[in-house]
Design an enzyme around this catalytic site. Structure first.
Site, mmCIF file in Angstrom:
data_model
loop_
_atom_site.group_PDB
_atom_site.id
_atom_site.type_symbol
_atom_site.label_atom_id
_atom_site.label_comp_id
_atom_site.label_asym_id
_atom_site.label_seq_id
_atom_site.Cartn_x
_atom_site.Cartn_y
_atom_site.Cartn_z
ATOM 1 N N SER A 89 0.805 -1.224 0.000
ATOM 2 C CA SER A 89 0.000 0.000 0.000
ATOM 3 C C SER A 89 0.835 1.270 0.000
ATOM 4 C CB SER A 89 -0.883 0.056 1.251
ATOM 5 O OG SER A 89 -1.908 -0.871 1.173
ATOM 6 N N ARG A 121 1.611 -12.298 7.767
ATOM 7 C CA ARG A 121 0.697 -11.479 6.966
ATOM 8 C C ARG A 121 1.357 -11.089 5.641
ATOM 9 N NH1 ARG A 121 -3.908 -8.408 8.329
ATOM 10 N NH2 ARG A 121 -4.176 -6.423 7.272
ATOM 11 N N ASP A 122 2.644 -10.779 5.708
ATOM 12 C CA ASP A 122 3.416 -10.507 4.491
ATOM 13 C C ASP A 122 4.224 -11.746 4.104
ATOM 14 O OD1 ASP A 122 2.482 -7.881 4.523
ATOM 15 O OD2 ASP A 122 4.089 -7.237 5.851
ATOM 16 N N ARG A 178 1.977 -9.115 15.238
ATOM 17 C CA ARG A 178 1.934 -7.743 14.719
ATOM 18 C C ARG A 178 0.557 -7.096 14.772
ATOM 19 N NH1 ARG A 178 2.612 -7.639 8.343
ATOM 20 N NH2 ARG A 178 1.288 -5.818 8.676
ATOM 21 N N ARG A 211 8.819 1.096 7.140
ATOM 22 C CA ARG A 211 7.522 1.650 6.739
ATOM 23 C C ARG A 211 6.835 2.339 7.916
ATOM 24 N NH1 ARG A 211 2.652 -1.321 3.365
ATOM 25 N NH2 ARG A 211 0.972 -0.510 4.636
ATOM 26 N N ALA A 212 6.185 3.431 7.603
ATOM 27 C CA ALA A 212 5.705 4.344 8.643
ATOM 28 C C ALA A 212 4.396 3.937 9.307
ATOM 29 C CB ALA A 212 5.520 5.740 8.030
ATOM 30 N N HIS A 271 -5.859 -10.707 3.661
ATOM 31 C CA HIS A 271 -4.768 -10.959 4.615
ATOM 32 C C HIS A 271 -5.145 -11.950 5.707
ATOM 33 C CE1 HIS A 271 -1.617 -8.208 3.423
ATOM 34 N NE2 HIS A 271 -2.406 -7.162 3.444
ATOM 35 N N ASP A 297 -3.916 -0.865 -5.759
ATOM 36 C CA ASP A 297 -2.548 -0.525 -5.359
ATOM 37 C C ASP A 297 -1.582 -1.702 -5.460
ATOM 38 O OD1 ASP A 297 -3.836 -1.777 -3.237
ATOM 39 O OD2 ASP A 297 -2.810 -0.582 -1.699
HETATM 40 O O1 LIG Z 1 0.378 -3.552 6.904
HETATM 41 C C1 LIG Z 1 -0.273 -4.454 6.373
HETATM 42 O O2 LIG Z 1 -1.462 -4.660 6.628
HETATM 43 C C2 LIG Z 1 0.438 -5.382 5.424
HETATM 44 O O3 LIG Z 1 1.742 -5.607 5.886
HETATM 45 C C3 LIG Z 1 0.533 -4.798 4.070
HETATM 46 O O4 LIG Z 1 -0.717 -4.375 3.587
HETATM 47 P P1 LIG Z 1 -0.913 -2.967 2.892
HETATM 48 O O5 LIG Z 1 0.362 -2.644 2.208
HETATM 49 O O6 LIG Z 1 -2.041 -3.225 1.906
HETATM 50 O O7 LIG Z 1 -1.289 -2.007 3.932
HETATM 51 MN MN LIG Z 2 -2.830 -2.007 -0.100
HETATM 52 MN MN LIG Z 3 -2.367 -5.350 2.367
#
Ligand SMILES: O=C(O)[C@H](O)COP(=O)(O)O
Ligand SMILES: [Mn+2]
Ligand SMILES: [Mn+2]
Length: 559
Positions: A81, A170-171, A206, A286-287, A434, A471
């Site tokens: 995202s 999740r990833d 997480r 990532r933020a 997810h 995305d």
């Molecule tokens: O943060 C999350 O939920 C996943 O690691 C990645 O999902 P997103 O990039 O769609 O937010």
């Molecule tokens: Mn996304």
């Molecule tokens: Mn996602």
């Protein structure tokens, strides 16, 4: 024009008119893949998206949403995202956090920077704590970066190190956390052999511990704080591998949702609370899911939860997570400088924008869209509306999420004719994808499709234009595959569910009664990616894009 010669003024598009209402719809996690039983988008009833695909071939195409096309280190990196919305909003490809950290570690520059030198001051007498997501997902962090940082810090004087892990699943595949913890434990053993007192101190899944986002549920951050800072958690273990294995045995608990735990010594005392004089690094680049903890660590004044104790520490983020708030103030690697985003240009050129999503994706169409910048460019020209997400649940139990509410807000904004661009993110296919729950993901895709329909109907009524895209992929493939593309089975013969994003391309569809008759997708940008969308949208607003933007996807032929 300013003294530097720079101007926000965009040139008029030679052929396209201004003043059309544009619906900019981002389906989160909606890729294009072969039709089969693991493709939830294919199985779900999605008549609206189907009709866009089956419509005029010059109004629907695919674009790249992963790898180098969105600034990630390699083409084996799935989209996400952050990088997806950055590319959509900024119209250019920036080297992203993952890549910037890689190169700072490779060149050693990370150790020369202000951030590292700041935390280093604590090494002689304090403990270095590293907090972050432990996996090879490459979306928020990467374990190999942690491994390098552990080595680098220890040769530069860190004598006592504590790692606070957040398990993923999740990833990457659910269950993979055990292997990642084993890998980390091996590295820590090697450090201990060199006389460095290095251990895992706490952990948790997480989604339940620490990594909430957009302030959906501060309890999540508090659970992490209690374990990481206070050294308190409901579960206590002597070692982290055992912790993860045991906690995974709890019914319905997966890597993402492990309860918090602390590692204790023989006397039952937690081995690594954070105390005065320590150094702390949040190791995610990532933020969105680290900035809440960053604020708890950084701000003396803080009222989101009771921290009980606020240690005097030296804290640095892997990156600075919010450029506007300058949070955190100390960081190891400078974030990408995503400037002159399409949102900022459009505001300067009189385009009024309404943006909306529900909490869990709200920052995607605002903060990420605007180059990781919080707030408005102009509060007169823009309105951002956040619909509160459900909290405390996994989204497979509410797969429709707030799609309908988001669509209603977008519809009303379109019909009000107060806005030139109405931008939404529809989270369903991603957030439910997810969870790995295929049946729920099918419901999610259908809900997103219905939301698109409501928005397109409103565009029809006002004579506007729509741009529908995504995305990155997620719900279009829910199974882990081998190199040949065949589903992988686990030791019990069950298919391995893919909870993560994919490498698939995503659709871009344009249309609506306001689309000038000769507009069609060019055929000479076959490798187009998400970064080409910004120039396209600027054209549809009646402007030419800045010359350094990735080229537009459309052309206007005489009809
Ligand atoms: O943060 C999350 O939920 C996943 O690691 C990645 O999902 P997103 O990039 O769609 O937010
Ligand atoms: Mn996304
Ligand atoms: Mn996602």
């Amino acid at each position: 024009m300013g003294s530097s010669g720079f101007s926000w003024k965009l040139n008029d598009h030679p052929k396209l008119p201004k003043g059309k209402t544009i619906a900019m719809v981002v389906l989160d996690g909606w890729g294009e893949a072969h039709a089969n039983q693991y493709n939830c988008i294919h199985i779900a009833e999605t008549p609206t998206m189907d009709s866009l695909k089956k419509g005029a071939p010059e109004k629907w195409r695919l674009v790249k949403a992963h790898g180098k096309a969105v600034g990630l280190p390699t083409d084996d990196d799935m989209g996400n995202s952050e990088v997806g919305h950055n590319a959509l909003g900024a119209g250019r490809i920036f080297a992203q956090g993952a890549k910037l950290v890689d190169s700072a570690l490779e060149t050693g520059k990370i150790y020369d920077g202000e951030g590292f030198n700041y935390i280093k001051e604590s090494f002689a007498t304090g403990t270095l704590h590293l907090i972050g997501l432990l996996s090879d997902g490459g979306v928020h962090s990467r374990i190999d970066q942690l491994q390098l940082l552990l080595k680098g810090a220890s040769v530069r004087g860190a004598k006592r190190i504590r790692v606070h892990i957040l398990t993923d699943g999740r990833d990457c595949l659910d269950g993979s956390s055990v292997g990642f913890v084993e890998t980390l434990e091996n590295d820590l053993v090697k450090l201990r052999e060199k006389g460095i007192d290095a251990q895992i101190a706490s952990g948790g899944g997480r989604m339940y511990v620490t990594m909430d986002r957009y302030e959906n549920d501060w309890e999540v951050v508090k659970r992490g704080w209690d374990a990481q800072v206070l050294g308190e958690a409901p579960h206590k273990f002597k070692n982290a591998v055992e912790a993860v294995k045991k906690l995974r045995e709890i019914p319905n608990i997966s890597d993402q949702y492990l309860p918090p735990f602390v590692i204790v010594d023989d006397s039952g005392k937690s081995v690594g609370p954070i105390v005065d004089g320590d150094a702390v690094v949040t190791m995610n680049f990532r933020a969105d899911r680290m900035v809440m903890l960053a604020s708890a660590l950084e701000y003396e004044k803080f009222d989101k939860f009771d921290r009980v104790r606020y240690p005097k520490i030296r804290y640095a983020g892997m990156l600075q997570y919010d450029g506007e708030l300058k949070l955190p103030s100390k960081y190891l690697v400078s974030p990408p400088e995503i400037d002159r985003t399409s949102g900022e240009y459009l505001v300067h050129n009189g385009v009024r924008t309404f943006a909306c999503s529900e909490t869990v994706k709200f920052g995607h169409v605002t903060f990420f869209w605007n180059g990781n910048r919080s707030g408005y460019f102009s509060d007169k020209m823009e309105e951002y509306v956040e619909i509160p997400s459900d909290s405390g649940i996994t989204f497979n139990v509410q797969p429709k999420m707030k799609a309908l509410e988001i669509a209603e807000k977008a519809r009303d904004a379109i019909l009000s004719r107060k806005w030139d661009q109405v931008r939404v993110n529809l989270p369903n296919s991603d957030m439910v994808g997810h969870t790995g729950d295929i049946n729920a993901t099918i419901v999610a895709c259908k809900a997103a499709d219905q939301a698109v329909k409501m928005i397109l109907d409103a565009i029809e009524q006002v004579g506007g234009i729509y741009v529908v895209t995504a995305d990155h992929g997620n719900a279009e493939d829910m199974v882990k595959r081998n190199k040949k593309g065949e589903p992988l089975l686990d030791k019990n013969g069950n298919i391995q569910i893919l909870t993560s994003h994919t490498l698939e391309p995503v659709p871009v569809a344009i249309g609506g009664p306001g689309l000038a008759p000769g507009v069609r997708f060019r055929t000479d940008v076959p490798t187009g990616g998400l970064a080409n969308v910004a120039a396209t949208v600027m054209n549809l607003h009646g402007f030419e894009a800045p010359s350094d933007y990735e080229t537009t996807l459309i052309e206007v032929v005489d009809k």
